[in-house]
Scaffold this active site. Structure first.
Site, PDB file in Angstrom:
ATOM      1  CG  HIS A  28      16.302 -38.245  -2.665  1.00  0.00           C
ATOM      2  ND1 HIS A  28      17.414 -37.480  -2.648  1.00  0.00           N
ATOM      3  CD2 HIS A  28      15.286 -37.410  -2.342  1.00  0.00           C
ATOM      4  CE1 HIS A  28      17.096 -36.246  -2.343  1.00  0.00           C
ATOM      5  NE2 HIS A  28      15.820 -36.181  -2.129  1.00  0.00           N
ATOM      6  CG  HIS A  82      12.724 -26.657  -1.148  1.00  0.00           C
ATOM      7  ND1 HIS A  82      12.343 -26.921  -2.448  1.00  0.00           N
ATOM      8  CD2 HIS A  82      13.637 -27.616  -0.834  1.00  0.00           C
ATOM      9  CE1 HIS A  82      13.005 -27.982  -2.886  1.00  0.00           C
ATOM     10  NE2 HIS A  82      13.779 -28.429  -1.923  1.00  0.00           N
ATOM     11  CD  GLU A  84      13.479 -32.687  -2.291  1.00  0.00           C
ATOM     12  OE1 GLU A  84      14.265 -31.737  -2.386  1.00  0.00           O
ATOM     13  OE2 GLU A  84      13.789 -33.864  -2.591  1.00  0.00           O
ATOM     14  CG  ASP A  86      13.367 -32.569   2.475  1.00  0.00           C
ATOM     15  OD1 ASP A  86      12.716 -32.177   1.487  1.00  0.00           O
ATOM     16  OD2 ASP A  86      14.588 -32.350   2.598  1.00  0.00           O
ATOM     17  CG  HIS A 148      17.746 -28.899  -4.824  1.00  0.00           C
ATOM     18  ND1 HIS A 148      17.519 -30.214  -5.137  1.00  0.00           N
ATOM     19  CD2 HIS A 148      17.099 -28.681  -3.678  1.00  0.00           C
ATOM     20  CE1 HIS A 148      16.776 -30.784  -4.194  1.00  0.00           C
ATOM     21  NE2 HIS A 148      16.529 -29.871  -3.304  1.00  0.00           N
ATOM     22  CG  ASP A 167      17.056 -28.122   0.374  1.00  0.00           C
ATOM     23  OD1 ASP A 167      16.753 -28.425   1.542  1.00  0.00           O
ATOM     24  OD2 ASP A 167      16.576 -28.689  -0.627  1.00  0.00           O
ATOM     25  CE1 TYR A 195      21.317 -31.124   1.656  1.00  0.00           C
ATOM     26  CE2 TYR A 195      21.711 -29.162   0.350  1.00  0.00           C
ATOM     27  CZ  TYR A 195      20.836 -30.063   0.912  1.00  0.00           C
ATOM     28  OH  TYR A 195      19.482 -29.919   0.725  1.00  0.00           O
ATOM     29  CG  HIS A 228      18.417 -30.335   5.200  1.00  0.00           C
ATOM     30  ND1 HIS A 228      17.532 -31.271   5.682  1.00  0.00           N
ATOM     31  CD2 HIS A 228      18.040 -30.108   3.917  1.00  0.00           C
ATOM     32  CE1 HIS A 228      16.665 -31.595   4.731  1.00  0.00           C
ATOM     33  NE2 HIS A 228      16.946 -30.901   3.656  1.00  0.00           N
TER      34      HIS A 228
HETATM   35 FE1  FEO Z   1      15.253 -30.101  -1.455  1.00  0.00          FE
HETATM   36 FE2  FEO Z   1      15.692 -30.540   1.836  1.00  0.00          FE
HETATM   37  O1  FEO Z   1      14.755 -30.622   0.229  1.00  0.00           O
END
Ligand code: FEO
Length: 404
Positions: A28, A82, A84, A86, A148, A167, A195, A228
């Site tokens: 994104h 989290h 999100e 992913d 975030h 994250d 990042y 990540h």
């Molecule tokens: Fe905020 Fe890795 O997703």
């Protein structure tokens, strides 16, 4: 079916069971030039617990890694740090494929997961500071709202001394190595910074508070295990201190010059601006032509800079599209404490430079030199004005460093 995927044991009871996305290059708006990983972690205690999951189409890879340790039907509990996608995109399928019937998340996490997946009955909210016993280990939940997303939290596993940081302290970096100390330090630092710049920079004040809380908790810490990139085991507070440094957004004597060009007039101006910056006292000048520089790399360079200079030709009464793109992106990232200036070239209407001025003002960039706006092709006098613009901004960097 051939056995392809294995878990990686991190501590006595904790395993990495994530997935490696070697091929992703766009996330994104962020250029993930080294790919990424989606990390999930298995805690083998009396309550077998899976901490976070992976992007939807990596579900089979994650479940195969789980199966290399324990039959997935023996997983009792999911923790979602989290929401999100992913890290949650396959959550309903993972509930079906494992023995887990409960998903623990922050209160905002429950709302977000419900809105994404409509998992009535499975979701349970946990509070900041709440602890649950898994057996020999205990999981303590630490809310990190807006780091975030509103739902973001971290989970600390006492007994194993691992902080699952979602994250937080992560980076987009695909590798066969699981630990940061197995990778080149400059690559790890660059991707950690990239990042931060692209995901966390707008929340720097909250980062400062979160870092202060983490320091105050003084947790025994063997590892920081983000969602990540690699896991930090040597000097696990290293990425925390790096975040603390970046969150301050202290001005430096580095300048970033971004521009695009149609017939090389603005390109020539940018070169003259760069020469002037060095002459004025900038210690580092990064020139980023937007024909080749990605917006997320501009953000990364800006993380430790003190000046932003922007150049654009006027096209159809507007700024060049790539320049509008990068400024839109940077405005959202809200880098503070910058000085800067605008420049550009035009044929019959020079509106772009005025638009750049307004944009820099809106971003809170203090314009410390008059803009230069030149007709068609710069002559020697025009280039001297560009050099003078750069020199003024360079001198402002020196002055700012002296007074900060
Ligand atoms: Fe905020 Fe890795 O997703």
């Amino acid at each position: 079916m051939a056995h392809v995927y294995d878990a990686v044991q991190l501590t006595d009871r904790v395993y990495w069971v994530g997935a490696i996305d070697w091929g992703i290059r766009e996330f994104h708006g962020y250029a993930t030039s080294r790919g990424t990983t989606y990390n999930a972690y298995l805690v083998m205690d009396e309550t077998v617990t899976l901490v976070d999951t992976v992007k939807a189409h990596f579900k089979d890879e994650m479940l195969a890694r789980v199966a290399s340790v324990v039959d997935p039907s023996r997983v009792d509990l999911l923790i979602s740090n989290h929401s999100e996608m992913d890290h949650s995109g396959c959550l309903p399928e993972v509930l079906d494929a494992t023995g887990a019937t409960r998903v623990l998340a922050s209160r905002n996490g429950v709302k977000a997961l419900q809105a994404h997946f409509h998992l009535d009955g499975a979701l349970e909210a946990v509070d900041n500071g709440q602890t649950i016993r898994l057996g020999a280990t205990e999981a303590t939940f630490v809310e990190t709202k807006m780091l975030h997303w509103p739902d973001s939290m971290m989970t600390y596993l006492s007994g194993e001394e691992v902080l699952f940081s979602q994250d937080g302290f992560g980076m987009h970096l695909a590798s066969s190595e699981r630990f940061a100390d197995q990778l080149p330090a400059d690559v790890v630092r660059h991707e950690l910074a990239k990042y931060y710049a692209n995901i966390l920079m707008p929340f720097s004040k909250l980062v400062m508070k979160a870092v202060a809380s983490l320091r105050a908790m003084n947790l025994p810490l063997a590892m920081i295990a983000p969602d990540h990139g690699p896991i930090f085991r040597e000097d696990p507070m290293g990425p925390v201190e790096a975040w603390a440094h970046w969150a301050e957004q202290k001005p430096t004597r580095k300048a970033v010059v971004v521009y695009d060009t149609m017939w090389h007039s603005t390109a020539g101006m940018a070169q003259a601006v760069a020469e002037g910056l060095a002459e004025g006292g900038a210690t580092s000048v990064k020139v980023m032509p937007l024909a080749s520089a990605h917006r997320s790399d501009v953000a990364t360079e800006l993380l430790e800079a003190g000046a932003l200079l922007v150049g654009s030709p006027t096209i159809n009464n507007m700024v060049f599209p790539t320049v509008a793109d990068v400024l839109t992106y940077l405005e959202g990232l809200n880098r503070r404490h910058l000085v800067g200036a605008a420049f550009g070239s035009y044929g019959w209407n020079g509106k772009a430079v005025g638009t750049l001025e307004e944009w820099l003002d809106r971003m809170g960039v203090e314009r410390v030199a008059d803009s230069v706006n030149l007709l068609y092709v710069p002559d020697a006098d025009g280039l001297a004005r560009c050099r003078g613009l750069g020199r003024q901004v360079g001198q402002a960097l020196v002055e700012r460093e002296r007074t900060c």
